[in-house]
Design an enzyme around this catalytic site. Structure first.
Site, PDB file in Angstrom:
ATOM      1  N   ASP A  60       0.670  -1.427   0.105  1.00 37.04           N
ATOM      2  CA  ASP A  60       0.011  -0.025   0.499  1.00 37.04           C
ATOM      3  C   ASP A  60       0.386   1.105   0.128  1.00 37.04           C
ATOM      4  O   ASP A  60       0.766   1.932   1.206  1.00 37.04           O
ATOM      5  CB  ASP A  60      -0.837   0.072   1.240  1.00 37.04           C
ATOM      6  CG  ASP A  60      -1.873  -1.543   0.793  1.00 37.04           C
ATOM      7  OD1 ASP A  60      -2.292  -1.847  -0.491  1.00 37.04           O
ATOM      8  OD2 ASP A  60      -2.266  -1.623   1.847  1.00 37.04           O
ATOM      9  N   LEU A 120      -9.465  -5.234  -5.775  1.00 35.28           N
ATOM     10  CA  LEU A 120      -9.910  -3.580  -6.441  1.00 35.28           C
ATOM     11  C   LEU A 120     -10.522  -3.702  -5.726  1.00 35.28           C
ATOM     12  O   LEU A 120     -12.107  -2.605  -5.989  1.00 35.28           O
ATOM     13  CB  LEU A 120     -10.437  -4.422  -7.563  1.00 35.28           C
ATOM     14  CG  LEU A 120      -9.144  -4.500  -9.000  1.00 35.28           C
ATOM     15  CD1 LEU A 120      -9.155  -4.869 -10.563  1.00 35.28           C
ATOM     16  CD2 LEU A 120      -8.144  -3.609  -8.742  1.00 35.28           C
ATOM     17  N   LYS A 121     -11.165  -3.898  -4.672  1.00 33.21           N
ATOM     18  CA  LYS A 121     -12.862  -4.451  -3.991  1.00 33.21           C
ATOM     19  C   LYS A 121     -13.833  -3.569  -5.148  1.00 33.21           C
ATOM     20  O   LYS A 121     -14.576  -2.456  -4.461  1.00 33.21           O
ATOM     21  CB  LYS A 121     -12.507  -3.104  -2.547  1.00 33.21           C
ATOM     22  CG  LYS A 121     -11.632  -3.961  -2.285  1.00 33.21           C
ATOM     23  CD  LYS A 121     -11.867  -3.205  -0.641  1.00 33.21           C
ATOM     24  CE  LYS A 121     -11.013  -3.596   0.923  1.00 33.21           C
ATOM     25  NZ  LYS A 121      -9.342  -3.526   0.237  1.00 33.21           N
ATOM     26  N   HIS A 149     -16.982  -3.724  -6.533  1.00 33.37           N
ATOM     27  CA  HIS A 149     -18.943  -2.706  -6.326  1.00 33.37           C
ATOM     28  C   HIS A 149     -19.649  -2.350  -7.132  1.00 33.37           C
ATOM     29  O   HIS A 149     -20.160  -0.973  -7.271  1.00 33.37           O
ATOM     30  CB  HIS A 149     -19.249  -2.007  -4.667  1.00 33.37           C
ATOM     31  CG  HIS A 149     -20.524  -2.289  -4.571  1.00 33.37           C
ATOM     32  ND1 HIS A 149     -20.861  -1.970  -2.928  1.00 33.37           N
ATOM     33  CD2 HIS A 149     -21.564  -2.874  -4.175  1.00 33.37           C
ATOM     34  CE1 HIS A 149     -22.042  -2.285  -2.861  1.00 33.37           C
ATOM     35  NE2 HIS A 149     -22.471  -2.300  -3.764  1.00 33.37           N
ATOM     36  N   ASP A 150     -20.105  -3.255  -8.565  1.00 37.37           N
ATOM     37  CA  ASP A 150     -20.718  -2.620  -9.363  1.00 37.37           C
ATOM     38  C   ASP A 150     -21.800  -3.339 -10.160  1.00 37.37           C
ATOM     39  O   ASP A 150     -22.394  -4.335  -9.669  1.00 37.37           O
ATOM     40  CB  ASP A 150     -19.519  -2.031  -9.813  1.00 37.37           C
ATOM     41  CG  ASP A 150     -20.029  -1.332 -10.899  1.00 37.37           C
ATOM     42  OD1 ASP A 150     -21.881  -0.671 -11.341  1.00 37.37           O
ATOM     43  OD2 ASP A 150     -18.757  -0.811 -11.618  1.00 37.37           O
ATOM     44  N   ILE A 151     -22.775  -3.350 -11.023  1.00 32.75           N
ATOM     45  CA  ILE A 151     -23.919  -4.104 -11.705  1.00 32.75           C
ATOM     46  C   ILE A 151     -22.687  -4.977 -12.207  1.00 32.75           C
ATOM     47  O   ILE A 151     -21.628  -5.020 -12.356  1.00 32.75           O
ATOM     48  CB  ILE A 151     -24.370  -3.256 -12.663  1.00 32.75           C
ATOM     49  CG1 ILE A 151     -23.266  -2.917 -13.532  1.00 32.75           C
ATOM     50  CG2 ILE A 151     -25.141  -2.609 -12.411  1.00 32.75           C
ATOM     51  CD1 ILE A 151     -23.708  -2.234 -14.976  1.00 32.75           C
ATOM     52  N   PRO A 152     -23.549  -6.109 -12.408  1.00 35.82           N
ATOM     53  CA  PRO A 152     -22.836  -7.855 -12.808  1.00 35.82           C
ATOM     54  C   PRO A 152     -22.196  -7.202 -14.453  1.00 35.82           C
ATOM     55  O   PRO A 152     -21.115  -8.121 -14.182  1.00 35.82           O
ATOM     56  CB  PRO A 152     -24.169  -8.512 -12.944  1.00 35.82           C
ATOM     57  CG  PRO A 152     -25.137  -7.916 -11.730  1.00 35.82           C
ATOM     58  CD  PRO A 152     -24.947  -6.369 -11.805  1.00 35.82           C
ATOM     59  N   ARG A 163      -2.440  -7.460  14.077  1.00 34.55           N
ATOM     60  CA  ARG A 163      -1.521  -5.951  14.973  1.00 34.55           C
ATOM     61  C   ARG A 163      -1.102  -7.142  15.509  1.00 34.55           C
ATOM     62  O   ARG A 163      -1.581  -7.821  16.394  1.00 34.55           O
ATOM     63  CB  ARG A 163      -1.955  -5.087  15.437  1.00 34.55           C
ATOM     64  CG  ARG A 163      -2.845  -4.171  14.369  1.00 34.55           C
ATOM     65  CD  ARG A 163      -1.848  -3.721  13.128  1.00 34.55           C
ATOM     66  NE  ARG A 163      -2.364  -2.433  12.840  1.00 34.55           N
ATOM     67  CZ  ARG A 163      -2.748  -2.751  11.181  1.00 34.55           C
ATOM     68  NH1 ARG A 163      -2.190  -3.586  10.878  1.00 34.55           N
ATOM     69  NH2 ARG A 163      -2.903  -0.967  10.695  1.00 34.55           N
ATOM     70  N   GLN A 166      -8.121   1.115  11.619  1.00 29.64           N
ATOM     71  CA  GLN A 166      -8.681  -0.961  11.444  1.00 29.64           C
ATOM     72  C   GLN A 166      -9.153  -0.677  13.372  1.00 29.64           C
ATOM     73  O   GLN A 166      -8.515  -0.317  14.281  1.00 29.64           O
ATOM     74  CB  GLN A 166      -7.628  -1.332  11.720  1.00 29.64           C
ATOM     75  CG  GLN A 166      -6.681  -1.488   9.932  1.00 29.64           C
ATOM     76  CD  GLN A 166      -7.557  -2.386   9.626  1.00 29.64           C
ATOM     77  OE1 GLN A 166      -8.592  -2.262   9.191  1.00 29.64           O
ATOM     78  NE2 GLN A 166      -6.864  -2.562   8.304  1.00 29.64           N
ATOM     79  N   GLY A 206      -0.072  -5.342   6.930  1.00 36.04           N
ATOM     80  CA  GLY A 206       0.171  -4.088   5.633  1.00 36.04           C
ATOM     81  C   GLY A 206       1.015  -2.897   6.221  1.00 36.04           C
ATOM     82  O   GLY A 206       2.190  -3.065   7.001  1.00 36.04           O
ATOM     83  N   ARG A 207       0.546  -2.079   7.106  1.00 35.70           N
ATOM     84  CA  ARG A 207       1.195  -1.438   7.665  1.00 35.70           C
ATOM     85  C   ARG A 207       2.604  -1.968   8.756  1.00 35.70           C
ATOM     86  O   ARG A 207       3.833  -1.373   9.326  1.00 35.70           O
ATOM     87  CB  ARG A 207       0.907  -0.241   8.139  1.00 35.70           C
ATOM     88  CG  ARG A 207       0.232   0.893   6.902  1.00 35.70           C
ATOM     89  CD  ARG A 207      -1.193   1.815   7.782  1.00 35.70           C
ATOM     90  NE  ARG A 207      -1.517   0.935   7.814  1.00 35.70           N
ATOM     91  CZ  ARG A 207      -3.474   1.647   8.425  1.00 35.70           C
ATOM     92  NH1 ARG A 207      -3.178   2.624   7.760  1.00 35.70           N
ATOM     93  NH2 ARG A 207      -4.217   0.555   8.311  1.00 35.70           N
TER      94      ARG A 207
END
Ligand code: C5P
Length: 239
Positions: free
Chosen positions: A24, A74-75, A77-80, A190, A199, A219-220
């Site tokens: 990230d 990519l997470k 979230h849209d129409i199929p 963590r 978080q 991650g961090r």
């Protein structure tokens, strides 16, 4: 890989294929440096929105050339129809794991699954690990994260998804309700004394793994450490 629901115990540290580092950073050179030092120690690297929006295919190439598996977070979230196209594009980039939001519903999840390539997994993001307390209640009044995660995990199973993303707090319960082989991806990790940052529903990597996580997303606490290799070693010591 052994799973606790199969043999009652798993050793620590986990195998490389259970470890992922989230790249990230907006800085491609920074991502390259992390990959160079961490590739011998983890099986996966995650390219998320920060890096992908800026460097796209170049970011993907940094991971692919390391020989490690690509988690393209990519997470979606849209129409199929859009999701089918996004997953097909991610497939052509060589992604082995792609995230879509469970909140997109059954048809959207099914469209993602139908577009995935061989050896690729579609995992549904449940409740973001950054949500808890009042922030969570504003979105789901009168509910608790565990119940929403359980409901969306069931939806992901029904839609034929390969797994879910959930917080360390929900892993054990999810493992008890999903079919064998269903892939549990766990961020929000963590160690004691680590800064939680944004978080909220955090836990330790060792506990999440003992509870049945398949992929630990670090991650961090690793990538922002002065010495990321030493930070990862600390994680693997179970602290
Ligand atoms: O730096 P930190 O350990 O908090 O990073 C967590 C990583 O996991 C980030 O890359 C974030 O995008 C990802 N993630 C998350 N919560 C989710 C899904 C993914 O934190 N529900």
């Amino acid at each position: 890989m052994n799973r606790p629901h199969e043999d009652g115990a798993r050793g620590w540290p986990p195998p490389l294929e259970a470890l992922c580092v989230a790249l990230d950073t907006p800085d491609l050179e920074g991502a390259r440096r992390l990959v160079a030092v961490l590739a011998p120690r983890v099986g996966w690297f995650k390219v998320g929105l920060t890096l992908f929006a800026r460097h796209g295919r170049d970011a993907v190439e940094v991971v692919r050339s390391s020989g490690r598996s690509l988690f393209l977070d990519l997470k979606c979230h849209d129409i199929p129809e859009q999701i089918a196209g996004a997953v097909a594009s991610a497939r052509d980039l060589g992604a082995r794991l792609v995230t879509v939001h469970a909140a997109g519903g059954r048809a959207m999840l099914q469209a993602a699954v139908a577009s995935r390539g061989p050896g690729m997994r579609i995992v549904a993001v449940t409740v973001l690990t950054s949500l808890d307390g009042p922030g969570f209640a504003r979105v789901w009044p009168g509910e608790d994260p565990g119940s929403v995660v359980a409901r969306w995990t069931d939806l992901a199973v029904e839609a034929g998804a390969d797994g879910v993303v959930l917080s360390p707090r929900e892993v054990a319960a999810a493992r008890g309700r999903v079919p064998p082989g269903f892939f549990l991806v766990v961020p929000g990790l963590r160690g004691p004394g680590d800064d939680a940052g944004d978080q909220a529903r955090t836990g330790t990597p060792a506990q999440a793994y003992a509870d049945g996580a398949d992929l630990l997303v670090l991650g961090r606490s690793v990538t922002r450490a002065g010495d990321p290799v030493a930070a990862l070693e600390r994680v693997l010591e179970g602290s």
